[in-house]
Design a protein around this motif. Structure first.
Motif, PDB file in Angstrom:
ATOM      1  N   THR A  38       0.800  -1.087   0.143  1.00 22.17           N
ATOM      2  CA  THR A  38      -0.085   0.045  -0.009  1.00 22.17           C
ATOM      3  C   THR A  38       1.026   1.382   0.133  1.00 22.17           C
ATOM      4  N   THR A  39       0.435   2.310  -0.586  1.00 17.17           N
ATOM      5  CA  THR A  39       1.198   3.625  -0.435  1.00 17.17           C
ATOM      6  C   THR A  39       0.250   4.318   0.851  1.00 17.17           C
ATOM      7  N   TRP A  40       0.996   4.727   1.637  1.00 17.28           N
ATOM      8  CA  TRP A  40       0.386   5.183   2.699  1.00 17.28           C
ATOM      9  C   TRP A  40       0.558   6.755   3.095  1.00 17.28           C
ATOM     10  N   ALA A  54       1.901  10.700  -3.926  1.00 18.25           N
ATOM     11  CA  ALA A  54       1.500   9.383  -3.529  1.00 18.25           C
ATOM     12  C   ALA A  54       0.789   8.736  -5.152  1.00 18.25           C
ATOM     13  N   LEU A  66       2.535   6.754  -7.558  1.00 17.08           N
ATOM     14  CA  LEU A  66       3.105   5.324  -7.441  1.00 17.08           C
ATOM     15  C   LEU A  66       2.147   4.329  -7.396  1.00 17.08           C
ATOM     16  N   SER A  88       0.942   1.447  -6.208  1.00 18.70           N
ATOM     17  CA  SER A  88       0.188   0.700  -5.212  1.00 18.70           C
ATOM     18  C   SER A  88      -1.115   1.645  -4.647  1.00 18.70           C
ATOM     19  N   LEU A 107      -3.760   3.338  -2.523  1.00 17.80           N
ATOM     20  CA  LEU A 107      -3.531   4.337  -1.720  1.00 17.80           C
ATOM     21  C   LEU A 107      -4.560   4.134  -0.351  1.00 17.80           C
ATOM     22  N   GLY A 134       4.722  -0.201   2.769  1.00 11.60           N
ATOM     23  CA  GLY A 134       4.976   0.395   1.487  1.00 11.60           C
ATOM     24  C   GLY A 134       5.440   1.625   1.740  1.00 11.60           C
ATOM     25  N   THR A 135       5.606   2.160   0.282  1.00 13.32           N
ATOM     26  CA  THR A 135       5.972   3.921   0.599  1.00 13.32           C
ATOM     27  C   THR A 135       5.055   4.530   1.512  1.00 13.32           C
ATOM     28  N   VAL A 194       4.058   8.474   2.602  1.00 11.84           N
ATOM     29  CA  VAL A 194       4.250  10.034   2.330  1.00 11.84           C
ATOM     30  C   VAL A 194       3.714  10.917   3.313  1.00 11.84           C
ATOM     31  N   LEU A 236      12.446   3.153  -6.117  1.00 10.84           N
ATOM     32  CA  LEU A 236      11.715   4.560  -6.478  1.00 10.84           C
ATOM     33  C   LEU A 236      13.111   5.525  -7.053  1.00 10.84           C
TER      34      LEU A 236
END
Ligand SMILES: Cc1cc2nc3c(=O)[nH]c(=O)nc-3n(C[C@H](O)[C@H](O)[C@H](O)COP(=O)(O)OP(=O)(O)OC[C@H]3O[C@@H](n4cnc5c(N)ncnc54)[C@H](O)[C@@H]3O)c2cc1C
Length: 300
Positions: free
Chosen positions: A2-4, A20, A23, A25, A27, A74-75, A77, A113
């Protein structure tokens, strides 16, 4: 994966959403704040985990927030506000993520990334490649238009060992700089805190809010930290910015570059601000400022 998105201080998240959404994945967001803030974020993000911070400060929910992200890493932000950075740090510690600050762009590249971030307070940029978990700290910039994501808001609770006992409202810091039509900024050209009345009188005669360079707020403590302008302070877009005794270093000018007209008062005709201002009065502020104030008062 997941992108958080971590949202803690306010709804200024347009810069975070831009990062975000670049990316791949899906969100999701963790919101630390009011239910109203969580609902607002659910307009932009399909799944929101909400921690109510009315009774518990961000430090009391940090490990719980980190636990939510660590369950599906996950990534991440996060914004640059105090609580956002606190939570971003807790998440990084829990997930073993690298942290990159002042991020302005991130794109997928191979297994990781490629991230561009500011250096030297915004004077330079650097591009880095990152593989593995990473927390990107960025300027949230503005509040986006209300969204239509109709996301779910799931309340979450923390087993907090920190509780808020009382809160003192901040000392009056003047008006709203962000929406002011005219702003007078004062810098280290001023020699003494007692001389602030000179620029306060000028600001009053001009109908302007008073702001400053960072050293006046953070070094000298003559004005509240909410008053300083620049890369790490407030950014303004008035029709007039009058900079008094400010040299015009890049870190300051980033905060005022959207002003329609910049006027400088500086005793040094070679100060960097001279090349960036629309008009400069080259002279000693201790003579120029009282004369300007008098002229404005006579005119009104
Ligand atoms: C990572 C980083 C982030 C930073 N972020 C910010 C930020 O967000 N905002 C910010 O403001 N700074 C920031 N800074 C600091 C910035 O680099 C400058 O040091 C700062 O802006 C200088 O403040 P100043 O112009 O008041 O002081 P100075 O640079 O000392 O300038 C004073 C000016 O006053 C003039 N002067 C002196 N006497 C008189 C007089 N009698 N009459 C008229 N003029 C006079 C001088 O000619 C000079 O130009 C940051 C620095 C770093 C490294």
């Amino acid at each position: 994966m997941t992108t958080w998105l971590i949202v803690a201080d306010d709804a200024k998240v347009s810069g975070l959403l831009d990062l975000a959404r670049a990316l791949p994945s899906p969100l999701a967001a963790v919101v630390a704040g009011t239910r109203e803030l969580a609902d607002q974020v659910a307009g932009w993000v399909p799944a929101v985990t909400w921690f109510d911070t009315s009774a518990v400060p961000a430090s009391g929910i940090a490990s719980a927030v980190a636990g939510v992200v660590a369950a599906d890493p996950g990534t991440v932000v996060a914004g640059m506000g105090v609580d956002s950075r606190l939570l971003a740090g807790a998440v990084a510690a829990a997930t073993g993520a690298e942290v990159l600050a002042d991020v302005i762009a991130a794109i997928p590249s191979g297994d990781g990334l490629r991230v561009t971030h500011l250096l030297l307070g915004g004077l330079a940029t650097e591009e880095v490649g990152v593989i593995g978990p990473v927390v990107l700290v960025a300027d949230g910039r503005t509040v986006p238009e209300p969204g239509s994501a109709a996301g779910t808001v799931t309340p979450a609770a923390a087993d907090a060992s920190v509780a808020r006992v009382s809160t003192e409202p901040p000392a009056a810091a003047g008006g709203d700089l962000a929406s002011a039509a005219r702003v007078v900024g004062v810098g280290r050209g001023l020699k003494d805190a007692g001389d602030l009345s000179l620029v306060q009188e000028l600001a009053a005669a001009l109908g302007a809010e008073l702001a400053c360079s960072r050293p006046i707020a953070e070094g000298m403590g003559w004005l509240p930290t909410s008053s300083y302008l620049g890369i790490s302070g407030q950014r303004i877009a008035p029709s007039l910015y009058l900079a008094v005794g400010i040299s015009g270093q890049g870190q300051h000018m980033i905060g005022v570059r959207d002003a329609r007209t910049i006027v400088a008062v500086n005793s040094d005709a070679t100060a960097p601000i001279v090349a960036q201002a629309d008009w400069t009065i080259v002279g000693d502020l201790y003579q120029v400022v009282p004369e300007l104030t008098r002229a404005l008062l006579v005119r009104s």
